[in-house]
Each structure stands twice: as C-alpha cells, then as structure tokens.
Write a protein that holds these residues in place. Sequence first.
Motif, PDB file in Angstrom:
ATOM      1  N   GLU A 252       0.851  -1.195   0.000  1.00 24.89           N
ATOM      2  CA  GLU A 252       0.000   0.000   0.000  1.00 24.89           C
ATOM      3  C   GLU A 252       0.891   1.251   0.000  1.00 24.89           C
ATOM      4  OE1 GLU A 252      -1.928   2.241  -0.709  1.00 24.89           O
ATOM      5  OE2 GLU A 252      -3.770   1.234  -0.037  1.00 24.89           O
ATOM      6  N   PHE A 253       1.196   1.752  -1.196  1.00 21.87           N
ATOM      7  CA  PHE A 253       2.128   2.888  -1.296  1.00 21.87           C
ATOM      8  C   PHE A 253       1.529   4.213  -0.824  1.00 21.87           C
ATOM      9  CE2 PHE A 253       6.168   1.601  -3.168  1.00 21.87           C
ATOM     10  CZ  PHE A 253       5.894   0.310  -3.577  1.00 21.87           C
ATOM     11  N   LYS A 254       0.183   4.303  -0.788  1.00 24.90           N
ATOM     12  CA  LYS A 254      -0.417   5.555  -0.304  1.00 24.90           C
ATOM     13  C   LYS A 254      -0.181   5.751   1.186  1.00 24.90           C
ATOM     14  CE  LYS A 254      -4.268   5.931  -3.559  1.00 24.90           C
ATOM     15  NZ  LYS A 254      -5.710   5.683  -3.709  1.00 24.90           N
ATOM     16  N   PHE A 255      -0.003   4.644   1.881  1.00 31.76           N
ATOM     17  CA  PHE A 255       0.151   4.679   3.335  1.00 31.76           C
ATOM     18  C   PHE A 255       1.337   5.552   3.745  1.00 31.76           C
ATOM     19  CE2 PHE A 255       1.850   2.996   7.270  1.00 31.76           C
ATOM     20  CZ  PHE A 255       0.750   2.600   8.035  1.00 31.76           C
ATOM     21  N   GLY A 256       2.507   5.261   3.179  1.00 32.13           N
ATOM     22  CA  GLY A 256       3.709   6.014   3.543  1.00 32.13           C
ATOM     23  C   GLY A 256       3.672   7.453   3.063  1.00 32.13           C
ATOM     24  N   LEU A 257       3.037   7.669   1.908  1.00 34.84           N
ATOM     25  CA  LEU A 257       2.934   9.039   1.386  1.00 34.84           C
ATOM     26  C   LEU A 257       2.100   9.905   2.316  1.00 34.84           C
ATOM     27  CD1 LEU A 257       2.294   8.926  -2.475  1.00 34.84           C
ATOM     28  CD2 LEU A 257       4.204   9.988  -1.255  1.00 34.84           C
ATOM     29  N   GLU A 258       0.941   9.391   2.736  1.00 32.74           N
ATOM     30  CA  GLU A 258       0.041  10.176   3.590  1.00 32.74           C
ATOM     31  C   GLU A 258       0.652  10.411   4.969  1.00 32.74           C
ATOM     32  OE1 GLU A 258      -2.415  11.795   2.651  1.00 32.74           O
ATOM     33  OE2 GLU A 258      -3.470  10.765   1.020  1.00 32.74           O
ATOM     34  N   LEU A 259       1.248   9.374   5.553  1.00 36.19           N
ATOM     35  CA  LEU A 259       1.828   9.566   6.887  1.00 36.19           C
ATOM     36  C   LEU A 259       3.065  10.465   6.820  1.00 36.19           C
ATOM     37  CD1 LEU A 259       1.475   6.187   8.836  1.00 36.19           C
ATOM     38  CD2 LEU A 259       0.048   8.242   8.962  1.00 36.19           C
ATOM     39  N   SER A 260       3.852  10.352   5.756  1.00 34.35           N
ATOM     40  CA  SER A 260       5.008  11.248   5.615  1.00 34.35           C
ATOM     41  C   SER A 260       4.529  12.683   5.531  1.00 34.35           C
ATOM     42  CB  SER A 260       5.812  10.900   4.359  1.00 34.35           C
ATOM     43  OG  SER A 260       6.412   9.626   4.493  1.00 34.35           O
ATOM     44  N   ALA A 318       6.416   8.884  12.492  1.00 33.00           N
ATOM     45  CA  ALA A 318       5.560   8.217  11.499  1.00 33.00           C
ATOM     46  C   ALA A 318       5.586   6.704  11.716  1.00 33.00           C
ATOM     47  CB  ALA A 318       6.014   8.577  10.082  1.00 33.00           C
ATOM     48  N   ILE A 319       6.780   6.170  11.982  1.00 28.37           N
ATOM     49  CA  ILE A 319       6.906   4.725  12.244  1.00 28.37           C
ATOM     50  C   ILE A 319       6.144   4.364  13.518  1.00 28.37           C
ATOM     51  CG2 ILE A 319       8.517   2.898  12.904  1.00 28.37           C
ATOM     52  CD1 ILE A 319       9.070   3.452  10.097  1.00 28.37           C
ATOM     53  N   ALA A 320       6.262   5.203  14.541  1.00 28.86           N
ATOM     54  CA  ALA A 320       5.563   4.922  15.796  1.00 28.86           C
ATOM     55  C   ALA A 320       4.060   4.897  15.564  1.00 28.86           C
ATOM     56  CB  ALA A 320       5.920   5.954  16.862  1.00 28.86           C
ATOM     57  N   GLN A 331       5.561  -3.041   7.783  1.00 32.26           N
ATOM     58  CA  GLN A 331       6.927  -3.447   7.445  1.00 32.26           C
ATOM     59  C   GLN A 331       7.866  -2.275   7.705  1.00 32.26           C
ATOM     60  OE1 GLN A 331       8.404  -3.861   3.245  1.00 32.26           O
ATOM     61  NE2 GLN A 331       8.670  -5.978   3.877  1.00 32.26           N
ATOM     62  N   LEU A 332       8.982  -2.566   8.351  1.00 30.43           N
ATOM     63  CA  LEU A 332      10.001  -1.559   8.644  1.00 30.43           C
ATOM     64  C   LEU A 332      11.123  -1.658   7.640  1.00 30.43           C
ATOM     65  CD1 LEU A 332      10.117  -2.359  12.438  1.00 30.43           C
ATOM     66  CD2 LEU A 332       9.208  -0.256  11.435  1.00 30.43           C
ATOM     67  N   MET A 333      11.725  -0.535   7.334  1.00 32.75           N
ATOM     68  CA  MET A 333      12.891  -0.511   6.457  1.00 32.75           C
ATOM     69  C   MET A 333      14.136  -0.483   7.333  1.00 32.75           C
ATOM     70  SD  MET A 333      13.881  -0.340   3.306  1.00 32.75           S
ATOM     71  CE  MET A 333      15.622  -0.388   2.820  1.00 32.75           C
ATOM     72  N   ASN A 366      29.674   0.440  10.810  1.00 32.41           N
ATOM     73  CA  ASN A 366      30.167  -0.036   9.506  1.00 32.41           C
ATOM     74  C   ASN A 366      29.292   0.417   8.341  1.00 32.41           C
ATOM     75  OD1 ASN A 366      32.365  -1.283  10.607  1.00 32.41           O
ATOM     76  ND2 ASN A 366      31.592  -3.374  10.407  1.00 32.41           N
ATOM     77  N   GLY A 367      28.602   1.563   8.506  1.00 34.60           N
ATOM     78  CA  GLY A 367      27.815   2.076   7.391  1.00 34.60           C
ATOM     79  C   GLY A 367      26.367   1.609   7.370  1.00 34.60           C
ATOM     80  N   TRP A 368      25.962   0.862   8.400  1.00 33.37           N
ATOM     81  CA  TRP A 368      24.580   0.366   8.446  1.00 33.37           C
ATOM     82  C   TRP A 368      23.763   1.237   9.397  1.00 33.37           C
ATOM     83  CZ3 TRP A 368      23.263  -3.512   5.124  1.00 33.37           C
ATOM     84  CH2 TRP A 368      24.325  -4.200   4.521  1.00 33.37           C
ATOM     85  N   ILE A 369      22.556   1.605   8.979  1.00 37.36           N
ATOM     86  CA  ILE A 369      21.690   2.470   9.778  1.00 37.36           C
ATOM     87  C   ILE A 369      20.901   1.671  10.805  1.00 37.36           C
ATOM     88  CG2 ILE A 369      19.803   4.160   9.712  1.00 37.36           C
ATOM     89  CD1 ILE A 369      22.354   5.173   8.425  1.00 37.36           C
ATOM     90  N   CYS A 370      20.413   0.491  10.405  1.00 31.42           N
ATOM     91  CA  CYS A 370      19.662  -0.375  11.330  1.00 31.42           C
ATOM     92  C   CYS A 370      18.554   0.382  12.051  1.00 31.42           C
ATOM     93  CB  CYS A 370      20.597  -1.013  12.350  1.00 31.42           C
ATOM     94  SG  CYS A 370      21.786  -2.167  11.668  1.00 31.42           S
ATOM     95  N   GLU A 371      17.666   1.013  11.303  1.00 30.81           N
ATOM     96  CA  GLU A 371      16.524   1.695  11.911  1.00 30.81           C
ATOM     97  C   GLU A 371      15.798   0.793  12.906  1.00 30.81           C
ATOM     98  OE1 GLU A 371      17.375   1.621   8.753  1.00 30.81           O
ATOM     99  OE2 GLU A 371      16.446   3.203   7.554  1.00 30.81           O
ATOM    100  N   HIS A 372      15.761  -0.510  12.605  1.00 32.31           N
ATOM    101  CA  HIS A 372      15.015  -1.427  13.486  1.00 32.31           C
ATOM    102  C   HIS A 372      15.646  -1.532  14.866  1.00 32.31           C
ATOM    103  CE1 HIS A 372      18.245  -4.095  12.120  1.00 32.31           C
ATOM    104  NE2 HIS A 372      17.941  -4.912  13.108  1.00 32.31           N
ATOM    105  N   ARG A 373      16.886  -1.026  15.012  1.00 25.61           N
ATOM    106  CA  ARG A 373      17.540  -1.050  16.324  1.00 25.61           C
ATOM    107  C   ARG A 373      17.468   0.301  17.035  1.00 25.61           C
ATOM    108  NH1 ARG A 373      21.438  -4.464  18.223  1.00 25.61           N
ATOM    109  NH2 ARG A 373      21.495  -6.559  17.301  1.00 25.61           N
ATOM    110  N   TRP A 374      16.756   1.261  16.445  1.00 20.77           N
ATOM    111  CA  TRP A 374      16.548   2.527  17.144  1.00 20.77           C
ATOM    112  C   TRP A 374      15.502   2.285  18.235  1.00 20.77           C
ATOM    113  CZ3 TRP A 374      15.954   6.823  12.821  1.00 20.77           C
ATOM    114  CH2 TRP A 374      17.114   6.850  12.044  1.00 20.77           C
ATOM    115  N   ARG A 375      15.804   2.708  19.432  1.00 12.49           N
ATOM    116  CA  ARG A 375      14.914   2.375  20.558  1.00 12.49           C
ATOM    117  C   ARG A 375      13.438   2.672  20.323  1.00 12.49           C
ATOM    118  NH1 ARG A 375      16.938   5.262  25.104  1.00 12.49           N
ATOM    119  NH2 ARG A 375      15.683   6.956  24.278  1.00 12.49           N
ATOM    120  N   PRO A 376      13.081   3.881  19.845  1.00 17.34           N
ATOM    121  CA  PRO A 376      11.648   4.149  19.669  1.00 17.34           C
ATOM    122  C   PRO A 376      11.001   3.193  18.664  1.00 17.34           C
ATOM    123  CG  PRO A 376      12.928   6.167  19.509  1.00 17.34           C
ATOM    124  CD  PRO A 376      13.916   5.040  19.497  1.00 17.34           C
ATOM    125  N   ILE A 377      11.790   2.690  17.751  1.00 21.52           N
ATOM    126  CA  ILE A 377      11.217   1.797  16.739  1.00 21.52           C
ATOM    127  C   ILE A 377      11.051   0.385  17.308  1.00 21.52           C
ATOM    128  CG2 ILE A 377      11.605   0.767  14.471  1.00 21.52           C
ATOM    129  CD1 ILE A 377      12.688   3.453  13.520  1.00 21.52           C
TER     130      ILE A 377
END
Length: 484
Positions: A252-260, A318-320, A331-333, A366-377
């Motif tokens: 559902e691509f509209k989902f991220g557009l609207e929440l962004s 937005a993720i929260a 789904q998380l990126m 090492n160049g990895w963001i790992c958003e899934h390891r951010w505490r709020p996420i």
Amino acid sequence: YKNPYYASGHSAMVHLFEWKWDDIADECERFLGPKGFGGVQISPPNENLVIWGKNRPWWERYQPMSYKLVTRSGNEQQFADMVRRCNNAGVRIYPDAIINHMTGNDPENVGTGGSTGDFHNWQYPGVPYGRNDFNWPHCVIGGNDYACCADRVRNCELAGLKDLNQGTEYVRDQIVNYMNRLIDLGVAGFRIDAAKHMWPGDLSVIYSRLHNLNTAHGFPSGSRPYIYQEVIDLGGEAVRREEYTSLAAVTEFKFGLELSNAFKGNNQLKWLSTWGPAWGLLPHEDALTFIDNHDNQRGHGAGGNILTYKQAKQYKAAIAFMLAHPYGEPQLMSSFDFWDTEAGPPMDHHGNIISPSINSDNTCGNGWICEHRWRPIYQMVGFRNAAGNTGVNDWWDNGSNQIAFCRGGNAFVAFNGDSWALNESLQTCLPAGTYCDVISGEKSHHSCTGKAVTVGHDGRAHISISPGDFDMVLAIYVGSESRL
Ligand code: ARE
Ligand code: CA
C-alpha cells in the motif's frame, strides 16, 4: 495468502536490505526474536548479474541470472541455516521473488553463482531460459504506457529487463519450482517484485501450485504462504491494485505518502482519527504497509516525498504511528547509509558485503543504519505485541497536531506535532501504576531511564511532550510498568 503466520506474541516485519544470511541468523537470535519482531524480508536469494561497471550497485540483485541460491548474501547452505535459526527464534523469513524478468542488456554477463548468459539472444543457460520463454514481439514500457495500456505494462520490458512470459507452462514450472524450494527450506512467504507487470491470471496459477508451509519449521499444517505483491498504484493508471487483492496482499504505497505528509507538518495529525480505508487505503487484510521502502527512500520507483532515516525525528514519529495503529500489516525498512542513490551496501574492494557492527547502545556501525535497532522503533514493536488485536479507543486531539489514543486497555500513545508543548491530563485506559515511556527511555532495574508516567485509578495520567524533546511521541503499555 494473506496471513503472515507470525509466531504468537510477535508482529511486524523488517526489510534487512542487502544483509548477509549469516548476519540475519545472528540478528534473529540476538535481537529480533527477543524483541518480538514477526519476520524479515530478505534481499533476493537467487543468483544475479554482477555489475562491476557500476561498482556493484544495490539494484544488480534485481537482475536474475538463474534460480541458484548464490548471491553476495550467501549460498544455499547459509540460506537454509538462516531460515532454520530464524524460525527457531520465532522470526519468519520472506524472500523478495524476482519472477517478472531476468537481466537487462548489460555489457557484463557473469552471475554471482558463475552462470553466464547471452542477453541479446535471451539466453540464460543457468535456468535454462531461451527466446521462447520471453514475451514477443520485443517492446519496452514507456512512461506513457502506465496511464493507458495494461497489456504493454505487462508484456513489455520494465527498464529493459528481459520480460518472461508467465503464460507458458515451462516458465511457470521454473518459477514454481524455485519458490517451492524456498518454501521447503522454511520460508513463510514472498514479496512479489513487479507484480503489476504480470497478469493476475498467471500469478493466480503460480500461487495455486505453491506448497504449503513446512510443518517441520513450526507452521500449522495446511498453511499457505503469505504473499504481498508489489503494485505501485497511486491512482490514475491502467493497472489497479484491486486487480491483485483477490489473489493475495498488496503493497500500500499511499500509506507512507500520507503519513510522511502528515508528520512533515503538511496535514494536521488530528485528521488521523479516521486512519485506514476512509483515506482511500486498501482494506486492512489486503495491505502490506510501510513508510519508506528500498526504492522510494532513494528516489526509485514511485519516488514522492517519503520520510526516511535522514529526517529522523519525523520518521520515528511516522513509524511509531504505523506500529501503534491497528491498520495494516506493517513493514520496517532497515537501511545502509547512502548519498549516491545507486551505491551498493558497505563492501570491501572484492565486492564482499561488510557485516554491520553492533554498538553497546544497540545501534549499528560499519555504514549500516539499522533503523530497526533505534529504541523508539523496536520498543514500538513491543507496544504492538502488547496491543494485540485491540482496536483504537479513547481518541483525543487538540484540534491541531497533538493526538493520543488507546489500544483497548493495554496500550496508550501520544504525539505532539505542534510547535508548543503538549501538557494534558489524558485517559490512558491503563490500570493504575507507574509506567516507563518506551520512547524516551526504558525500564532499568525498577525505574525508568526516560519519562515516567503515573496512571491514576481513573486511568488518567499527566502527559507531557515538549517540542524540544528528542522525540515527538510518548508510549506506555501493560508490560512497561516501572515495577513488575
Ligand atoms: C537498472 C538501471 C536501468 C536499466 C536496467 C536494466 O537502473 O537504467 O535500464 O537496470 O539494465 C531496480 C532499480 C532499477 C534497476 C533494476 C534492475 O530500481 O533502477 O534498473 O532494479 O537492476 C516501476 C515498477 C516497479 C519497480 C520500480 C523501480 O512498476 O515494479 O519501477 N520496483 C521493483 C523493485 C526495484 C527493481 C525492480 C522492480 C525491477 O522494487 O528495486 O528495480 O526488478 C510510476 C509507476 C510505477 C513505476 C514507477 C517508476 O510510479 O506507477 O509502477 O515503478 O513509475 O517507473
Ligand atoms: Ca511482464
């Protein structure tokens, strides 16, 4: 095909984009399983063209050479090991299935598994495929075709990628055999890349021939794979997402557009009180939902104005919201850092992917963001698990950008997108007690490292989020009590 078969008490999928199989297995055991994640979308596991001419861009993995399980992420043995270890940790695996096409007409012609090809003559001996397996006569999708011509969108080449004819029995067999090998190795489903570019009737036949999920990996007998089809439909095109929802779930691509848009401040958060199909989104059970994906975070695909890790405060909010709200299958990126939108993952000069390092505060290096390891996420994944299948109740807003709601009597969340402080006594729906806000901190030995929220016997609590706070969210749930 619409049930992800998450282990009980788990939810939410994370796309570990370009991760290696051994690293994913470790991540399932040391982090994703314990934190309650439901699953992982993995990069395509089948052999792809090696593109040194562009310094091994991430998108070489979207150019299949064969269905051998050999890529920069690992070989078949490592793949099997990852799936087994992740399933044991309660985390499901969903491969990205590239079944619409093979490679483009690139000058290089060797794959990650050593297969070669003769692209100008549609020859892929690693499968094998030959000219008769592709759509004919040859044509390439033009920008205008999306609006007018569903047949061209489906029978012509996407970006010059050799377009397989899924109408033939031979091609169907190769695809079905490939996907069934993955199912037998224990995967729980698939992302169907470029589903818009294949005929729903052909996909229906392919899905119907897939095996049930492997009971030896803990799936109930008779379980069908979870399938989510990549169909970009923001309206106004010849191919519509509704043509695919009778088959399986759809992105559902509209989902991220609207929440962004809302969390960037371009639409008031109070309107989110009706979030879901009332916004023109797909029915709940049909929708795989996300803020950004590997394409639109870097201006590929539908592009648009999507929040990503680069605008961290709004992105985390937005993720929260996505994780706090019951609508959709989220789904998380999880990204690697980039400026060059074509650049591949962190790699050494041989092209080998460099593993993420793990810092003491849970984040990656090492160049990895790992958003899934951010505490709020990751803590909002815990929130979602605590909320279970409750709905939204006790919605509150200030008529502007301060909002709050409960999930049954299990969980409460508040957002402040205004430029002034949120300072209110609000109904949290939680039993009386002191709770640790899981956004600003966590529970540590009987106290909170961040904000503490005291809920009275009437369920109300004083909630405060000031514009200068690190995050614009506060979240508490049954399980985040400071004393348990
Ligand atoms: C690369 C080069 C091209 C070259 C080609 C062949 O960039 O210049 O012609 O190779 O040699 C990814 C990259 C592509 C890359 C491709 C293969 O994004 O740049 O091409 O890998 O290496 C459409 C499709 C949608 C697709 C997006 C990207 O409908 O399915 O385009 N998304 C998936 C993946 C991508 C992947 C592919 C498909 C191919 O997620 O990562 O491509 O496997 C409107 C329409 C959309 C359309 C969009 C862009 O919004 O509504 O449907 O999306 O325009 O055209
Ligand atoms: Ca096609």
